[in-house]
Design an enzyme around this catalytic site. Structure first.
Site, mmCIF file in Angstrom:
data_model
loop_
_atom_site.group_PDB
_atom_site.id
_atom_site.type_symbol
_atom_site.label_atom_id
_atom_site.label_comp_id
_atom_site.label_asym_id
_atom_site.label_seq_id
_atom_site.Cartn_x
_atom_site.Cartn_y
_atom_site.Cartn_z
ATOM 1 N N ASP A 62 3.561 1.488 -9.899
ATOM 2 C CA ASP A 62 2.932 2.137 -8.787
ATOM 3 C C ASP A 62 3.012 3.631 -8.925
ATOM 4 O O ASP A 62 3.480 4.099 -10.087
ATOM 5 C CB ASP A 62 3.773 1.609 -7.671
ATOM 6 C CG ASP A 62 2.895 1.941 -6.338
ATOM 7 O OD1 ASP A 62 2.055 2.623 -6.463
ATOM 8 O OD2 ASP A 62 3.312 1.055 -5.326
ATOM 9 N N ASP B 210 -4.164 0.147 -0.811
ATOM 10 C CA ASP B 210 -3.779 -1.176 -0.481
ATOM 11 C C ASP B 210 -4.548 -1.952 0.613
ATOM 12 O O ASP B 210 -5.036 -1.555 1.585
ATOM 13 C CB ASP B 210 -2.378 -1.061 0.416
ATOM 14 C CG ASP B 210 -1.311 -0.362 -0.446
ATOM 15 O OD1 ASP B 210 -1.465 0.001 -1.911
ATOM 16 O OD2 ASP B 210 -0.433 -0.150 -0.063
#
Length: 917
Positions: free
Chosen positions: A670, A731
């Site tokens: 990430d 997301d």
């Protein structure tokens, strides 16, 4: 403002069919997602098949009530704000429920029997303790009325409660009014634990906290278990005592827990076991019985909530007798057996319960106004519970500092007393090791009980006459004199002659002598076999794997579990995927997302969270491999992960090598916070280089997933050279707008995808609360035709039949996995037509064998006919094509020049495969 709402306001008039459980009411606290929290849910009952609209602040959600029983549920988007919001719930019939003054914070659910009911007015220094409420005005209270039922209830019913205001939220102002009338009658363990936890928090110390008391005195664990939990203890299922009323099996779960089943919580704190200790089952090992039942209860509460393994803290039973009670009587109270069973819930290698902790109470004996079985020092028990809770729920390690607040002095403490690790025999005697850091400054001390007024009741036998350690030698238990017990940091040595097979500690109800660390926190009771030194054997290298060519199929923990993930849940997911047909459909990877790591060793090696993964990551990788599956983990290229755990900034080499040693198959990298490189590719390149070395040295291929790249003309020119897949958008959320946004962003990157290197539209939301069935089918179909990674992000242990049918559609999965004609692996949107405000989409992918996959998506509000022409699909004009419906698994009439599907509903799709005749 007083946030009190009576029961009559919560359940509308008889003509209305819109009902919500009472905790969804004015002043409610919704569990926040920050700091390893969880998503919040709302639920209720409406007219069967009706549409229910929920407006929370400025966000609107529309869900369909079940066509049979009218039940509905919605997941609320995460919020980082503690600002007050109003919620309006309406249905098709026009019924409406308003909830005012709700806010996001932490919810602490407090349950058990009478020692959890034990009120604030009876604790030590009650007047001073009650007055501390002035410094915690962000607290809100909910006391559940006492009730029991033979069937599960959706809402709370009737009964009485000690605080006088039942089944409603009460703000701190009201709780403190009239000389603390409400708080005096509220659970001391609940309030004091919440207070101490708030003092420990270094981030968001002012977070609103909802304290829910749902406890009932004199009750057995079986009454708190749902029906399904007993299946986990088949050897005891038919031995459960037949009891009536509140002690009937399932009676309290049905009435006092089931109505809260969709309430997301930060943690549950539990104080129970006395009733099971007092009434034994003839011929049954009480420790094994209670350990099985209690852990089955914990697992079932977690499963029923559907938010993963939220934190669970147990108050281990304190003494039920006074100092000096004859040992023959103490051995009959059952406390020793229940304490050992409670200790089984603490995370350990191959244990059944994780994300859990315990407040040791064996030194907390005393007599209160309620008697000797209700010791008064809930103050210290709650402080210990808060220390454990902060460690377990928030992943904080080491020493904690409680800030001084008002009259409360500050303190600094390790989070636990000594924690038993192992016992071995050496030339010096029996050597007992405790967890690193927990055993600093250990020493034996006398234990003194308390009188009702808090004064010392003294010590009768003390360490001199009743030291706590015993060893099993030559068929007998022998007590080790206190003078033969020596300690060093994290090590206890018992001087003993002869061969020892077992060692035990604190084998009595009232323990006269206890081993404490330097923070006056005790070692908990244990019974252990002596162990040999661990094996250092290294597993052989396997056959060299082939690098992936098709997009990964698997599971990722984040969308459903968030931080409530642990090794037992991962094992359940692996087992479920093997058993439910997902493995057979091609799913391989089981990946955990954020919250698994807590720190680094002195040499920089990453440390898994010991309360979530006590057996370690290699253990899980080995487990996955033994089932024919693969295992993945998460990190971040910056200094910190998105949940504030250690990232991989400047630690890429050691992390990559560690993952290689563990046998990891997939690593998600990430972005997130803290220090970063000027060139975003720097971290990815370091990982890529070490993963290549791992592959050459071990034959294990590690899939590298990075975040993010959303421009085909910049990062898109080089990211395929260093990663297998890369996130292209934000997301994804479980709503249609988010799904379609991520699809559009991913579609824009189509040209750079190729076998082994894929655009990643993010995890799947199929099965999660928020999407309709048609939307889930469309979502899965779009991800398939784009050849995005398809990582399920839902509950795979208890999936619905619909969810499983979508996820295991092999014909749709085949489109996703196909490498594409001339290695053009990703399909694309070939046409987008607007009719009014409705967008009608046509997607196409040329398969490697010459077939063409065609997806028609109605991104509009009304039903439409959608047509795909041969021209836009790149099929020669006039060519006749066979048509195969990939969702109904039927062959349709052939088509020439175009294919049309009539009456495609809003947000629905048609997915077909065209093959030359």
């Amino acid at each position: 403002m007083k946030t009190v709402l009576a029961l009559l306001c919560l359940i509308p008039a008889a003509t209305s069919k819109l009902i919500v459980p009472q905790w969804i009411s004015d002043g409610m606290i919704l569990q926040m997602n920050r700091q390893y929290g969880a998503r919040s849910f709302l639920n209720g009952i409406s007219d069967a098949g009706s549409k229910v609209t929920i407006t929370a602040g400025s966000t609107k959600y529309i869900v369909d009530a079940d066509p049979v029983d009218g039940k509905w549920e919605v997941m609320i988007n995460p919020s980082s704000s503690h600002a007050s919001i109003n919620i309006a719930i309406t249905n098709t019939a026009g019924d409406k429920i308003n909830v005012n003054g709700a806010t996001f914070g932490d919810v602490l659910f407090c349950s058990g029997q009478s020692n959890m009911v034990f009120p604030m007015e009876n604790v030590l220094n009650a007047t001073e303790e009650l007055a501390t409420l002035a410094n915690f005005q962000q607290f809100r209270f909910f006391q559940t009325a006492l009730n029991y039922s033979s069937t599960p209830l959706d809402v709370l019913e009737g009964g009485a409660c000690t605080a006088g205001i039942c089944n409603s939220w009460v703000d701190a102002q009201t709780a403190g009014a009239k000389n603390y009338t409400y708080l005096k009658n509220f659970s001391a363990m609940c309030y004091l634990t919440a207070r101490e936890l708030t003092r420990l928090r270094t981030i968001d110390a002012g977070t609103p906290v909802g304290l829910v008391q749902s406890a009932y005195g004199g009750t057995r664990v079986e009454a708190w278990m749902p029906e399904s939990a007993f299946d986990s203890c088949p050897q005891y299922k038919n031995l459960v005592p037949a009891r009536k009323d509140q002690n009937a099996a399932m009676a309290l779960y049905n009435a006092m827990i089931n109505p809260f089943k969709t309430m997301s919580v930060r943690a549950t704190i539990w104080y129970q076991g006395e009733a099971n200790a007092d009434e034994k089952i003839a011929g049954v090992d009480q420790t094994a019985y209670y350990a099985c039942m209690y852990q089955a209860m914990i697992a079932s509460w977690r499963d029923k909530k559907g938010m993963g393994d939220f934190a669970w803290i147990t108050q281990q039973l304190p003494p039920s007798v006074v100092s000096g009670t004859p040992m023959s009587q103490q051995l009959e109270t059952g406390r020793i057996q229940i304490r050992l069973a409670e200790a089984e819930t603490v995370p350990h290698t191959d244990g059944l319960t994780d994300i859990s902790g315990m407040s040791v109470g064996l030194d907390m004996g005393g007599r209160s106004a309620w008697g000797v079985d209700h010791p008064p020092n809930k103050n210290e028990m709650s402080r210990r519970m808060a220390l454990s809770l902060y460690h377990v729920a928030f992943g904080v390690q080491g020493r904690f500092t409680a800030a001084p607040v008002g009259s409360l002095k500050g303190y600094n403490s390790y989070w636990t007393g000594p924690v038993f690790k192992s016992a071995t025999q050496t030339a010096d005697g029996v050597v007992i090791s405790v967890d690193e850091g927990s055993g600093f400054g250990m020493s034996l001390k006398d234990v003194e009980g308390l009188n009702v007024n808090g004064s010392s009741a003294g010590c009768t036998l003390c360490c001199a006459k009743m030291p706590p350690f015993e060893v099993f030698v030559n068929g007998n238990w022998s007590t080790i004199p206190a003078s033969s017990v020596t300690t060093a940091t994290d090590v206890i040595t018992l001087k003993v002659q002869g061969t020892v097979s077992q060692v035990r500690y604190a084998w009595s109800d009232f323990v006269e002598c206890v081993l404490y660390n330097n923070d006056s926190l005790p070692l908990g009771p244990f019974l252990a076999n002596l162990t040999s030194s661990p094996s250092t054997e290294i597993a052989p290298v396997g056959v060299k794997e082939q690098p992936i060519q098709s997009p990964p199929l698997g599971f990722n923990s984040w969308n459903f579990y968030h931080c409530n993930i642990d090794e037992n849940t991962v094992k359940k997911v692996i087992d479920a995927m093997v058993a439910n047909g997902m493995k057979d459909a091609g799913y391989q990877y089981v990946n955990i997302d954020d919250c698994w790591q807590v720190g680094r060793t002195s040499n920089g090696t990453i440390i898994p969270d010991p309360v979530r993964f006590p057996s370690g990551m290699k253990h899980l990788a080995d487990y996955a491999h033994s089932k024919g599956m693969k295992f993945g983990v998460y990190t971040a290229r910056k200094q910190f992960t998105c949940q504030g755990r250690p990232g991989s900034y400047e630690m890429e080499v050691i992390d990559a090598d560690t993952y290689c040693d563990w046998g990891i198959d997939y690593v998600k990298i990430d972005q997130c916070g803290g220090k970063d490189y000027k060139n975003v590719s720097s971290s990815w390149m370091k990982f890529h280089s070490r993963f290549e070395a791992c592959y050459q040295n071990t034959g294990r291929y590690i899939v590298q997933s990075v975040e993010s790249c959303g421009d085909p003309n910049t990062c898109g020119q080089w990211v395929p050279n260093m990663a297998n897949l890369w996130r292209t958008g934000g997301d994804v959320q479980a709503n249609w707008e988010s799904v379609m946004h991520n699809a559009a962003v991913n579609n824009a990157m189509q040209t750079i995808a190729k076998p082994g290197h894929f655009n990643d539209a993010d995890m799947l939301e199929v099965g999660d609360v928020g999407l309709s069935y048609d939307e889930e089918v469309s979502h899965f179909s779009i991800w398939a035709i784009m050849s995005s990674a398809m990582l399920a992000g839902t509950d795979l242990v208890n999936p619905s039949n619909e969810t499983l049918a979508i996820l295991t559609n092999k014909e749709v999965i085949a489109v996703n996995q196909d490498l594409g004609l001339n290695n053009v692996i990703q399909g694309k949107m070939v046409n987008s037509t607007k009719i009014g405000n409705d967008q009608l989409q046509v997607w196409g992918k040329h398969m490697s064998n010459g077939d063409v996959a065609v997806l028609l998506v109605n991104n509009g509000a009304a039903a439409h006919t959608i047509t795909a022409s041969w021209e836009e699909l790149g099929i020669p004009s006039g060519k006749a094509m066979k048509v195969r419906d990939l969702w109904t698994h039927t062959d349709l009439s052939p088509a020439t020049n175009s294919y049309s599907r009539a009456n495609i509903k809003s947000h629905a799709c048609a997915f077909v495969l065209l093959s030359p005749q």
